[in-house]
Design a protein around this motif. Structure first.
Motif, short mmCIF file in Angstrom:
data_model
loop_
_atom_site.label_atom_id
_atom_site.label_comp_id
_atom_site.label_asym_id
_atom_site.label_seq_id
_atom_site.Cartn_x
_atom_site.Cartn_y
_atom_site.Cartn_z
N LEU A 269 -16.81 70.61 -21.02
CA LEU A 269 -17.58 71.78 -20.39
C LEU A 269 -18.25 72.62 -21.53
O LEU A 269 -18.94 73.38 -20.88
CB LEU A 269 -16.33 72.53 -19.93
N GLY A 270 -18.15 72.37 -22.70
CA GLY A 270 -18.84 73.09 -23.54
C GLY A 270 -18.17 74.47 -23.66
O GLY A 270 -18.90 75.69 -24.02
N ARG A 271 -16.82 74.64 -23.36
CA ARG A 271 -16.29 76.12 -23.17
C ARG A 271 -14.99 76.04 -24.09
O ARG A 271 -14.24 74.96 -24.27
CB ARG A 271 -15.90 76.53 -21.91
N GLU A 272 -14.44 77.18 -24.25
CA GLU A 272 -13.03 77.26 -25.05
C GLU A 272 -12.24 77.80 -24.07
O GLU A 272 -12.65 78.57 -22.94
CB GLU A 272 -13.15 78.29 -26.48
N GLY A 273 -10.94 77.92 -24.23
CA GLY A 273 -10.08 78.11 -23.24
C GLY A 273 -8.41 78.15 -23.72
O GLY A 273 -8.39 77.71 -24.90
N GLU A 274 -7.64 78.28 -22.90
CA GLU A 274 -6.19 78.57 -23.16
C GLU A 274 -5.44 77.08 -22.73
O GLU A 274 -5.60 76.92 -21.42
CB GLU A 274 -5.54 79.60 -22.64
N LEU A 275 -4.63 76.31 -23.57
CA LEU A 275 -3.90 75.20 -23.18
C LEU A 275 -2.74 75.75 -22.18
O LEU A 275 -2.01 76.63 -22.75
CB LEU A 275 -3.46 74.29 -24.38
N LEU A 276 -2.62 74.99 -20.89
CA LEU A 276 -1.77 75.67 -20.11
C LEU A 276 -0.41 74.52 -20.28
O LEU A 276 0.73 74.80 -20.01
CB LEU A 276 -1.97 75.69 -18.94
N SER A 277 -0.58 73.41 -20.48
CA SER A 277 0.12 72.18 -20.37
C SER A 277 -0.15 71.08 -21.33
O SER A 277 -1.35 70.91 -21.42
CB SER A 277 0.67 71.73 -19.25
N GLY A 278 0.83 70.31 -21.96
CA GLY A 278 0.60 69.31 -22.99
C GLY A 278 0.21 67.99 -21.99
O GLY A 278 0.27 68.23 -20.72
N PRO A 279 -0.30 66.89 -22.60
CA PRO A 279 -0.54 65.53 -21.81
C PRO A 279 0.53 65.03 -20.94
O PRO A 279 1.67 65.10 -21.47
CB PRO A 279 -0.68 64.80 -23.11
N ASP A 280 0.22 64.91 -19.58
CA ASP A 280 1.29 64.38 -18.72
C ASP A 280 1.29 62.89 -18.94
O ASP A 280 0.92 62.13 -19.85
CB ASP A 280 0.92 64.47 -17.32
N GLY A 281 1.94 61.98 -17.86
CA GLY A 281 2.16 60.68 -17.89
C GLY A 281 0.84 59.84 -18.09
O GLY A 281 0.39 58.71 -18.46
N ARG A 282 -0.39 60.44 -17.37
CA ARG A 282 -1.77 60.00 -17.44
C ARG A 282 -2.78 60.29 -18.65
O ARG A 282 -3.80 60.31 -18.60
CB ARG A 282 -2.33 60.23 -15.92
N GLY A 283 -1.96 61.19 -19.59
CA GLY A 283 -2.89 61.61 -20.74
C GLY A 283 -3.64 62.91 -20.41
O GLY A 283 -4.55 62.99 -20.85
N ARG A 284 -3.48 63.60 -19.19
CA ARG A 284 -4.13 64.56 -18.70
C ARG A 284 -3.32 66.20 -19.11
O ARG A 284 -2.31 66.10 -19.08
CB ARG A 284 -4.27 64.50 -17.13
N VAL A 285 -4.45 66.93 -19.40
CA VAL A 285 -3.82 68.33 -19.65
C VAL A 285 -4.50 69.52 -18.94
O VAL A 285 -5.35 69.11 -18.33
CB VAL A 285 -4.12 68.87 -21.16
N ARG A 286 -3.86 70.64 -18.82
CA ARG A 286 -4.60 71.77 -17.73
C ARG A 286 -5.03 72.73 -18.76
O ARG A 286 -4.16 73.31 -19.77
CB ARG A 286 -3.31 72.13 -17.03
N VAL A 287 -6.14 73.22 -18.71
CA VAL A 287 -6.84 74.47 -19.54
C VAL A 287 -7.20 75.48 -18.48
O VAL A 287 -7.76 75.02 -17.62
CB VAL A 287 -7.86 73.66 -20.35
N ARG A 288 -7.01 76.60 -19.05
CA ARG A 288 -7.73 77.75 -18.46
C ARG A 288 -8.73 78.18 -19.07
O ARG A 288 -8.78 78.69 -20.23
CB ARG A 288 -6.60 78.79 -17.98
N ALA A 289 -10.02 78.06 -18.48
CA ALA A 289 -11.38 78.50 -19.30
C ALA A 289 -12.12 79.48 -18.14
O ALA A 289 -12.29 78.81 -17.23
CB ALA A 289 -12.16 77.40 -19.84
N ARG A 290 -12.54 80.52 -18.76
CA ARG A 290 -13.47 81.34 -17.84
C ARG A 290 -12.97 81.99 -16.56
O ARG A 290 -13.39 81.59 -15.58
CB ARG A 290 -14.69 80.96 -17.64
N GLY A 291 -11.41 81.98 -16.54
CA GLY A 291 -10.82 82.29 -15.24
C GLY A 291 -10.52 81.22 -14.56
O GLY A 291 -10.03 81.55 -13.23
N ARG A 292 -10.78 79.95 -14.68
CA ARG A 292 -10.51 78.84 -13.86
C ARG A 292 -9.66 78.01 -14.65
O ARG A 292 -9.56 77.58 -15.68
CB ARG A 292 -11.61 78.23 -13.37
N THR A 293 -8.73 77.31 -13.87
CA THR A 293 -7.89 76.10 -14.50
C THR A 293 -8.41 74.79 -13.96
O THR A 293 -8.84 74.46 -12.71
CB THR A 293 -6.43 76.44 -13.60
#
Length: 791
Positions: A653-677
């Motif tokens: 994305l070329g953006r910085e944000g806040e980490l909301l959750s660590g990696p799940d079983g598929r190796g995916r994480v959730r990040v909030r950047a620029r007001g969107r998750t």
């Protein structure tokens, strides 16, 4: 292949469509005799040939066989020896030889694209000398043997011309005298029995000396050859006989040339017939928008977007609802239910007919990812088989066909049965149908059947190796949609259809009262399930559309980003080149100065100092230039620790944000950047750049406000911006609108000089997500506003 199946599946109609597209009798015979085969090698070879010609047709390249004639009988006669072919038949042979030569040239010119078809060129012998000999001797239009066919014929025809001229002069002289004497009916020379004669009045017969050859129907006119013209007529007759003999000799000679090439010509005719046959299949493929299917021998059938060829030919492809169905993966037996006139029988026939077409080496009207199985036999029990002649009811006729099917069905068999359990008591019919289906399933015969009986649907649901399917029904319009729904049995909707057909309400109400309550509940549940599935399919289709739109936008912006980077590199390169040019010029100037100093006998130490200073200055300039060249971006190492709430950088994305959750079983994480998750791969995260905040604070940007509830402002104000800044703002604004699913936007650029308005329209024309745009109307902001419609 079972002939009964070919009949009920209307295979003959496809053959007829193929025959209509041939242009050569041997190709027509080849098409008319077409039949399916289960030889995989033969099928693949035929499909490859059709594909080669279809590709050429799609590129506007076609093979013409115009002028070819069926000369097999002529070749047979020529081969017997001593025969003489007519001039017209010899011209047919010559023209066919010309087509053979043209076809051989076509295959040679496209050998790389048509390697399989080009193998036929070995049978195409261009007998060019034979064709030249025939056409130089016989006129192509009149079929007359030319004077130059032989020296003797030329000499004879010149003598005939002279003899005819002398005879004509003599008869004209006699005719003038007899006309003056009133002994002839008219001043005209006639020919009777090959003799030139005068029309003499019957009553003047004794006044004209000569031979009577004929008389008119009334008997009033006698056709007399004057004695003075007899010898001239005799000379002309002798010459004409000599002409006929010479022509016959020439035709025998040309026939002899043909007889010498009979074997090659017969092979060439067969090859032309094969080419015409393959061309007809390629033409039919194009006309039906057909494709080459993938094939297997494991009984796996995966039809995608299949369309009945006869319906496509009569209605056009756009009005035929495509059929997508799978058999042989989840089970070998598929039972299709649903409303009357809902397309169940057409679905059966489509599956069967497309299978027969593929096994006949033909393309099929379907989507490119279609896969069909090659079967050793195809059986079909479709339609009313009642026979008065053989004293068979509809039910008995069906059973006779089923008996034949059960005697031969195995894992290499496709079985198609319509209306199972119909024509007799529903309970007994259902029991018998279930037993038949079980027998076919146990033999692993690939089976597709239709039914209205609930007991059969229920049994299929519980039986391993069997699956249900249905044809959809629209409860709002009370009409079938002809769309196949997998894994879901369908209700018959008999009462709904009866209502749409205008049956009296009293009859319909009584029918509903009499209906079994459990059946009504089950049908209601099936209808609800079908409706839910239909809505789910529509939703899935919308999602796929949005996904495709997002993909296209991503590709567009990637291309734009590459363009910007290329332009930046080009500009830096130009700047460096100019700087180096200036540096070289300075070096040259200094060298000239040194030369002048030497000429003026300057001190060596002064010259040395000047050179050293110049070297230092040059090194400084080079160092500064190298610092201006672009350096590769350091992406850093992937994160090794994930702490909720930490700041991260998302590479994609070329953006910085806040980490909301660590990696799940598929190796995916959730990040909030620029007001969107967003959800991304864990490997896409990096530590934030140390100077990120300072870079962001100095970078020009356009802010599109999104409130806490993520509502989106559909209006963008550009007044006060420079043209380039406005262009970036518009692109970001439209992209955000696409993400939010907005369809209409307002861009306020003001009236002014019109520069911002022109810049706005220029940017909008280059955005693929923009459907249209216009200036505002009165009350919308007039020419100071542009209203945008998105796709």
């Amino acid at each position: 292949m079972d002939n009964h199946a070919l009949d009920v599946l209307e295979y003959d109609k496809v053959v007829h469509m193929l025959v209509e597209r041939t242009s050569f009798p041997l190709g027509e015979e080849r098409a008319a005799g077409l039949s399916p085969t289960h030889d995989m090698g033969v099928i693949e070879e035929e499909l490859a040939r059709v594909t080669e010609l279809r590709d050429l047709l799609d590129d506007g390249v076609s093979l013409s066989l115009d002028g070819a004639r069926d000369v097999r009988e002529a070749l047979r006669r020529a081969g017997t020896g001593g025969a003489s072919l007519s001039a017209e038949t010899l011209v047919d042979v010559a023209q066919t030889v010309g087509v053979v030569e043209r076809a051989a040239g076509f295959l040679s010119a496209h050998a790389e694209r048509c390697p399989r078809l080009s193998r036929l060129s070995g049978d195409l012998t261009a007998c060019r000398e034979l064709s030249r000999s025939i056409l130089s001797a016989i006129d192509l239009e009149t079929f007359e043997v030319r004077d130059r066919a032989s020296k003797e014929l030329g000499r004879i025809r010149r003598s005939i011309a002279r003899a005819r001229s002398r005879l004509d002069e003599k008869l004209q002289s006699i005719l003038r005298a007899e006309t003056a004497a009133g002994t002839v009916q008219e001043s005209e020379i006639h020919i009777r029995n090959g003799r030139h004669v005068l029309p003499v009045r019957k009553e003047s017969r004794g006044k004209v000396k000569g031979l009577v050859h004929d008389q008119s129907g009334s008997g009033a006119t006698l056709f007399v050859e004057p004695l003075a013209a007899v010898e001239l007529n005799n000379e002309l007759s002798r010459l004409e006989a000599a002409e006929r003999e010479e022509i016959e000799r020439i035709l025998r000679e040309l026939t002899g040339l043909v007889s010498e090439r009979v074997p090659e010509l017969e092979l060439s005719l067969a090859a032309l017939g094969e080419l015409d046959f393959e061309r007809a299949k390629a033409t039919l493929s194009r006309d039906l928008s057909a494709v080459r299917p993938d094939l297997n021998v494991e009984g796996r059938l995966s039809l995608r977007g299949g369309r009945h060829p006869v319906l496509v030919a009569s209605r056009g492809g756009g009005s035929v609802v495509p059929l997508s169905v799978e058999i042989g993966t989840g089970g070998t037996t598929l039972v299709v239910s649903g409303p009357n006139a809902g397309g169940k029988t057409v679905a059966l026939k489509t599956v069967g007919l497309l299978t027969l077409m593929a096994q006949s080496g033909m393309h099929i009207p379907a989507d490119p990812d279609t896969e069909l199985s090659v079967f050793e036999n195809v059986f079909a029990d479709i339609g009313d088989e009642q026979s008065i002649e053989h004293d068979l009811s509809t039910f008995s006729s069906h059973l006779s066909v089923i008996r034949e099917i059960l005697s031969a069905a195995d894992e290499r068999t496709l079985v198609l049965i319509d209306e199972m359990g119909a024509g007799t008591d529903p309970d007994e019919g259902a029991s018998l149908a279930i037993a038949i289906l079980e027998s076919l399933c146990d033999r692993r015969a690939v089976t597709m059947a239709t039914t209205h009986l609930g007991a059969i649907k229920s049994h299929v649901h519980d039986r391993e190796g069997m699956v249900n399917g249905s044809m959809a029904f629209d409860p709002e319009t009370l009409e079938p949609t002809f769309r196949f729904v997998p894994d879901v049995p369908g209700a018959s909707h008999a009462l709904s259809i009866a209502e749409s057909m205008g049956l009296p309400d009293a009859v319909l109400d009584r029918a509903r009262e009499l209906r079994d309550s459990d059946s009504a509940v089950i049908d209601g549940l099936l209808a609800d399930l079908s409706e839910r599935e239909s809505k789910l399919a529509d939703t899935l289709g919308d999602a796929e559309t949005h996904e495709e739109r997002a993909r296209l936008l991503a590709l567009d912006y990637e291309e734009r980003l590459r363009g910007v980077r290329d332009e930046r590199r080009l500009m830096r390169g130009r700047a460096l080149a100019e700087a180096r040019e200036i540096l070289e010029h300075a070096q040259s100037l200094v060298e000239e100065t040194v030369k002048e100093l030497r000429e003026r006998d300057a001190a060596r130490s002064a010259i040395k100092d000047a050179r050293s200073k110049l070297a230092r200055e040059r090194a400084d300039v080079v160092r500064e230039l190298s610092e201006q060249e672009p350096k590769p971006l350091d992406e850093g190492e992937p994160l090794s620790q994930f702490v909720t709430g930490m700041r991260v950088r998302v590479l994609s994305l070329g953006r910085e944000g806040e980490l909301l959750s660590g990696p799940d079983g598929r190796g995916r994480v959730r990040v909030r950047a620029r007001g969107r998750t967003v959800e991304v791969d864990a490997g896409d995260l990096r530590s934030p750049a140390p100077d990120a905040k300072s870079r962001e604070s100095h970078a020009p940007r356009v802010t599109i406000n999104v409130t806490a509830n993520e509502s989106f402002s559909t209006e963008l104000h550009l007044r006060g911006m420079a043209a380039d800044e406005a262009g970036d703002a518009i692109e970001r604004f439209v992209s955000a609108a696409v993400v939010h699913g907005i369809s209409t936007l307002r861009i306020v650029h003001g009236k002014g000089t019109g520069a911002l308005r022109e810049r706005t329209h220029q940017v909008l024309r280059g955005l693929p997500s923009v459907k249209s745009f216009r200036l505002g109307r009165w009350g919308e902001g007039d020419t100071g506003v542009t209203v945008v419609e998105l796709l």
